[in-house]
Every structure is written in structure tokens, then in C-alpha cells.
Design a protein around this motif. Structure first.
Motif, PDB file in Angstrom:
ATOM      1  N   ASN A  38       0.833  -1.202   0.000  1.00 15.40           N
ATOM      2  CA  ASN A  38       0.000   0.000   0.000  1.00 15.40           C
ATOM      3  C   ASN A  38       0.870   1.256   0.000  1.00 15.40           C
ATOM      4  O   ASN A  38       1.334   1.691   1.045  1.00 15.40           O
ATOM      5  N   LEU A  39       1.062   1.816  -1.177  1.00 10.27           N
ATOM      6  CA  LEU A  39       1.740   3.104  -1.305  1.00 10.27           C
ATOM      7  C   LEU A  39       0.710   4.197  -1.615  1.00 10.27           C
ATOM      8  O   LEU A  39       1.043   5.240  -2.169  1.00 10.27           O
ATOM      9  N   GLY A  40      -0.538   3.935  -1.228  1.00 18.10           N
ATOM     10  CA  GLY A  40      -1.616   4.881  -1.476  1.00 18.10           C
ATOM     11  C   GLY A  40      -1.810   5.819  -0.313  1.00 18.10           C
ATOM     12  O   GLY A  40      -1.417   6.980  -0.360  1.00 18.10           O
ATOM     13  N   GLN A  41      -2.403   5.330   0.764  1.00 16.96           N
ATOM     14  CA  GLN A  41      -2.697   6.188   1.904  1.00 16.96           C
ATOM     15  C   GLN A  41      -1.413   6.602   2.614  1.00 16.96           C
ATOM     16  O   GLN A  41      -0.505   5.801   2.812  1.00 16.96           O
ATOM     17  N   GLY A  42      -1.359   7.871   2.998  1.00 21.10           N
ATOM     18  CA  GLY A  42      -0.122   8.437   3.527  1.00 21.10           C
ATOM     19  C   GLY A  42       0.059   8.245   5.014  1.00 21.10           C
ATOM     20  O   GLY A  42      -0.058   9.205   5.776  1.00 21.10           O
ATOM     21  N   PHE A  43       0.328   7.026   5.419  1.00 20.65           N
ATOM     22  CA  PHE A  43       0.676   6.804   6.824  1.00 20.65           C
ATOM     23  C   PHE A  43       1.929   5.932   6.880  1.00 20.65           C
ATOM     24  O   PHE A  43       2.106   5.029   6.065  1.00 20.65           O
ATOM     25  N   PRO A  44       2.827   6.211   7.836  1.00 21.01           N
ATOM     26  CA  PRO A  44       4.035   5.397   7.972  1.00 21.01           C
ATOM     27  C   PRO A  44       3.687   3.978   8.414  1.00 21.01           C
ATOM     28  O   PRO A  44       2.650   3.733   9.025  1.00 21.01           O
ATOM     29  N   ASP A  45       4.575   3.045   8.102  1.00 20.77           N
ATOM     30  CA  ASP A  45       4.353   1.668   8.541  1.00 20.77           C
ATOM     31  C   ASP A  45       5.213   1.301   9.746  1.00 20.77           C
ATOM     32  O   ASP A  45       5.303   0.140  10.122  1.00 20.77           O
ATOM     33  N   THR A  46       5.837   2.293  10.349  1.00 16.49           N
ATOM     34  CA  THR A  46       6.538   2.114  11.623  1.00 16.49           C
ATOM     35  C   THR A  46       6.171   3.275  12.532  1.00 16.49           C
ATOM     36  O   THR A  46       5.862   4.377  12.062  1.00 16.49           O
ATOM     37  N   ASP A  47       6.215   3.028  13.845  1.00 17.74           N
ATOM     38  CA  ASP A  47       5.891   4.078  14.803  1.00 17.74           C
ATOM     39  C   ASP A  47       7.023   5.085  14.919  1.00 17.74           C
ATOM     40  O   ASP A  47       8.165   4.826  14.526  1.00 17.74           O
ATOM     41  N   GLY A  48       6.691   6.231  15.506  1.00 22.74           N
ATOM     42  CA  GLY A  48       7.664   7.283  15.726  1.00 22.74           C
ATOM     43  C   GLY A  48       8.567   6.998  16.906  1.00 22.74           C
ATOM     44  O   GLY A  48       8.689   5.848  17.363  1.00 22.74           O
ATOM     45  N   PRO A  49       9.213   8.032  17.445  1.00 22.39           N
ATOM     46  CA  PRO A  49      10.237   7.850  18.482  1.00 22.39           C
ATOM     47  C   PRO A  49       9.703   7.135  19.725  1.00 22.39           C
ATOM     48  O   PRO A  49       8.597   7.421  20.205  1.00 22.39           O
ATOM     49  N   ASP A  50      10.523   6.224  20.253  1.00 27.24           N
ATOM     50  CA  ASP A  50      10.126   5.478  21.447  1.00 27.24           C
ATOM     51  C   ASP A  50       9.826   6.403  22.619  1.00 27.24           C
ATOM     52  O   ASP A  50       8.887   6.152  23.391  1.00 27.24           O
ATOM     53  N   GLU A  51      10.626   7.469  22.762  1.00 31.33           N
ATOM     54  CA  GLU A  51      10.441   8.342  23.916  1.00 31.33           C
ATOM     55  C   GLU A  51       9.101   9.079  23.859  1.00 31.33           C
ATOM     56  O   GLU A  51       8.513   9.399  24.897  1.00 31.33           O
ATOM     57  N   VAL A  52       8.605   9.321  22.644  1.00 36.44           N
ATOM     58  CA  VAL A  52       7.308   9.976  22.508  1.00 36.44           C
ATOM     59  C   VAL A  52       6.188   8.985  22.835  1.00 36.44           C
ATOM     60  O   VAL A  52       5.225   9.318  23.526  1.00 36.44           O
TER      61      VAL A  52
END
Length: 396
Positions: A38-52
Motif C-alpha cells: 500500500n503506497l496509497g494512503q499516507g501513513f508510515p508503517d513504523t511508529d515514531g520515536p520510542d520516547e514519545v
């Protein structure tokens, strides 16, 4: 009889007659059904920073935000947003009266347009545009007036003469998006200066969607429109945590503007979600204070992914418009012997196991957008490499 409506009128408000299920929902469902990348919807496939993420967990455990947060947003986040705007751009805002936290940028857009428009007001938006713009203008009873960004020297360019000509006595507001989704254009200082001069001359309000502010590449620079002469008092600036910190599901956005403009948007926002994302607001407050190295690393990672996908798409036979910002690449499918982007995207999962978005859905003039297709590169490197391998099959 059960299931029948009380009148012959269709259930859906006529203002929404042109809007069906969003293309993002349709294409993401197609990706899931076919097992495609899926290169359609614009969401990352990994989470952001662990500290956040851990900051959100900590807030949950400590009971911060588990009940209704304050309507304007938790003070910690409003203070962090004001500090971010001042540190990055020299824009000084009072966190108590000039900052409003929203349920993502989408709510901020809707609330701003509902607050600032009367039925019949004209809104100029740069076409192609994010689909919620059209829906929000319709909800407010406004009339959208598109000004089209057109291909030029490997990117997309705003025609300032066309913009000036689009302004009439009924124009109330300019809806600006930079960095621009879906084209990846980043408006230059000269373009923004001209927009600002026009807004001042014609006494127009401006709503500016700057959610991709940290995702700019090469020599591009993000310049908030509110920093230009005469614009601080007439601009509603919209930001968001989702794109910058890769937590799109948290839905934390914000508005910064004068007390009068923020007050107007807040008057509407309180009757939409009222409040949202309580514990996540505390986490985003910490995220906004991350060191510059985080933002530099984010840009470097996405730049490498942009170049990887752009090279692969070029090799597969697409004409590629290399974006100066965002995490989307717009392509022209005509070199592949195709001209209907919607049909192309619906067949692409079967042909190559990849899902993309047809840009025509972002245009009032569907023909103008027909040959363009958007791919997202906010995905893992190995997934992009596999997508490139699959897309090369199109040329066989």
C-alpha cells in the motif's frame, strides 16, 4: 415500512452528493483484499520515536488526559506549540489565547472553514487539493474556486496571474497548502510574497495547511505565510503531529492565529469533537521539544526513500515529478501508454501488487488530473524496494 425514509428526498445532504467513500478508504481496502503493497494512503508503517510513545504511556498511567482535557488543549501542549512556532519561525503566540488543539489537522480545517465562511463565500484552493478541503467548503456552504498547479520543469508550479484573476468580490478566503499534498511542491518566498500581497490588497483571510512543514528536501525551505508582512492578523495556520512524528492515529493537530481568529475557530470546534486525544496531547508536547537532530534525521531518512522510489518509478517507465516536500511522489502514466489514472490504480494491484492513488480525485477538473498518480514513500526501505521490483514488471 422498515428501512424507508420519511420523505422522497435522499437521506444525504445535497451538499455532500458529490462525495462518496474517500479514495483512501477504497484503495486501502483494495490493498488489504489483494495483499498488495500500500503506497496509497499516507501513513508510515513504523511508529515514531520510542520516547514519545513512552510519554503517552506515562500520561495514561499517571491519569493525565484520561478525562476530558481543557477545550483549547492541555496547557503543556499549547505552550509547546507556541514555543515551536517562535523557535522555528520567530512567530510569537500567546498559548492561552492564540493556540487551539484539534482532533488532527482535518478537524482544524473543517472548524476553520465552518467558522470563517458564510453561504456563498468563495474559497480559492490550489488544485489538486486534499479531499477534505472540498468537503469542508461544502459543509460551510461556500463555493470552491480552484487554481491549478501545473507541471513545470520536473515539478508543479503555481500561476500567480491565474491566482489574481480568480479573486472576485465574493472571495472570502484563500486556502493554501505548503508543502503541498499531493504534488510535493513547496511554495517559494516569491510565491508566498505574492500571495501575501494579494491577501492584503483584497482584504482576504487565509487558512494555511502546513502539516508537512518539517518534510522539505534539497534546497527547499518552509516559510510560514504568517511571517510575511500583513499576514499575522489574517492567517489561520494549521499544524499537526501525525506527519512529523509518525503517530497519525493519535489525531493531534492545532491552530495558531490571533485571539479573534482562534476564538472563531474554537466556537465551532467545541461542537465537533469538543476535545480529543487527551493523553496523546502530553506526549506531543514532549515531541515538539525534541532536538533539531531528530528533525534532521527524519528528513534524511525520507530523502533517501524519496530517491529510492523516484529512481524505481523512473526505471519502470513513469514520468516522475520529484517532490520538494511531503512524502508523496506524483507521476505521469502517459509514458506507459496509459491515460486514465483511476483505471490504472484499480488495475495496478493485479498487475504489479502495488496500490497508489489517482490524483484526479483531488481535482475539480478531473480531466486535468487524469494522467497523474500518487505514491507514498513513508514506508520501510525493504517494502519500497519490493514495490520498485514489482512496478518494473509493468514495462515487461
Amino acid at each position: 415500512m422498515a428501512g424507508m425514509t420519511s420523505s422522497a428526498r435522499p437521506p444525504l445532504n445535497r451538499r455532500f452528493a458529490e462525495f462518496g467513500t474517500t479514495i483512501f478508504a477504497e484503495m486501502s481496502a483494495l490493498a488489504a483484499r489483494t495483499g498488495s503493497i500500500n503506497l496509497g494512503q499516507g501513513f508510515p508503517d513504523t511508529d515514531g520515536p520510542d520516547e514519545v510513545r513512552e510519554a503517552a504511556v506515562r500520561a495514561l498511567r499517571e491519569g493525565r488526559g484520561n478525562q476530558y482535557p481543557p477545550g483549547p488543549g492541555v496547557p503543556e501542549l499549547r505552550t509547546a506549540i507556541a514555543a515551536h512556532q517562535e523557535r522555528r519561525y520567530g512567530l510569537v503566540h500567546d498559548p492561552d489565547t492564540e493556540v487551539l488543539v484539534t482532533a488532527g489537522a482535518t478537524e482544524a480545517i473543517a472548524a476553520a472553514l465552518l467558522a470563517l465562511l458564510e453561504p456563498g463565500d468563495e474559497v480559492i484552493a490550489f488544485e489538486p487539493y486534499y479531499d477534505s478541503y472540498a468537503a469542508s467548503i461544502a459543509m460551510a456552504g461556500g463555493t470552491r474556486v480552484p487554481v491549478t498547479l501545473r507541471p513545470h520543469e520536473g515539478g508543479f508550479r503555481l500561476d500567480l496571474d491565474e491566482l489574481r484573476a480568480a479573486v472576485t468580490d465574493r472571495t472570502r478566503l484563500l486556502l493554501v497548502n505548503t508543502p503541498h499534498n499531493p504534488t510535493g511542491a513547496v511554495l517559494s518566498r516569491e510565491e508566498l510574497s505574492a500571495i501575501a500581497a494579494l491577501a492584503v490588497e483584497r482584504d482576504l483571510l487565509v487558512v494555511t495547511d502546513e502539516v508537512y512543514e518539517h518534510l522539505v528536501f534539497d534546497d527547499a525551505e518552509h516559510l510560514p505565510l504568517a511571517t510575511f508582512p500583513g499576514m499575522r492578523e489574517r492567517t489561520v495556520t494549521i499544524g499537526s503531529a501525525g506527519k512529523t512524528f509518525s503517530f497519525t492515529g493519535w489525531k493531534v493537530g492545532w491552530v495558531t492565529a490571533t485571539p479573534e481568529l482562534v476564538g472563531a475557530v474554537r466556537a465551532v470546534k467545541q461542537f465537533l469533537t469538543y476535545v480529543a486525544s487527551g493523553p496523546f496531547q502530553y506526549a506531543v508536547a514532549e515531541a515538539l521539544a525534541l532536538p533539531d537532530s531528530y528533525f534532521a534525521a527524519l528528513r534524511a531518512d525520507l530523502l533517501a526513500k524519496r530517491d529510492l522510489l523516484a529512481a524505481g518509478l523512473t526505471e519502470a517507465g513513469f514520468e516522475v515529478f520529484r517532490p520538494a516536500g511531503t512524502y508523496f511522489i506524483t507521476t505521469d502514466i502517459r509514458p506507459l501508454g496509459e491515460s486514465d489514472g483511476a483505471a490504472f490504480c484499480r488495475s495496478l494491484p493485479q498487475r504489479a501488487g502495488v496500490v497508489a492513488i489517482p490524483n484526479a480525485v483531488f481535482y475539480d477538473d478531473r480531466e486535468a488530473g487524469a494522467p497523474f498518480v500518487r505514491f507514498a514513500f513513508c514506508k520501510r526501505k525493504d517494502l519500497l524496494e519490493e514495490a520498485v521490483t514489482r512496478l518494473k514488471r509493468l514495462g515487461l
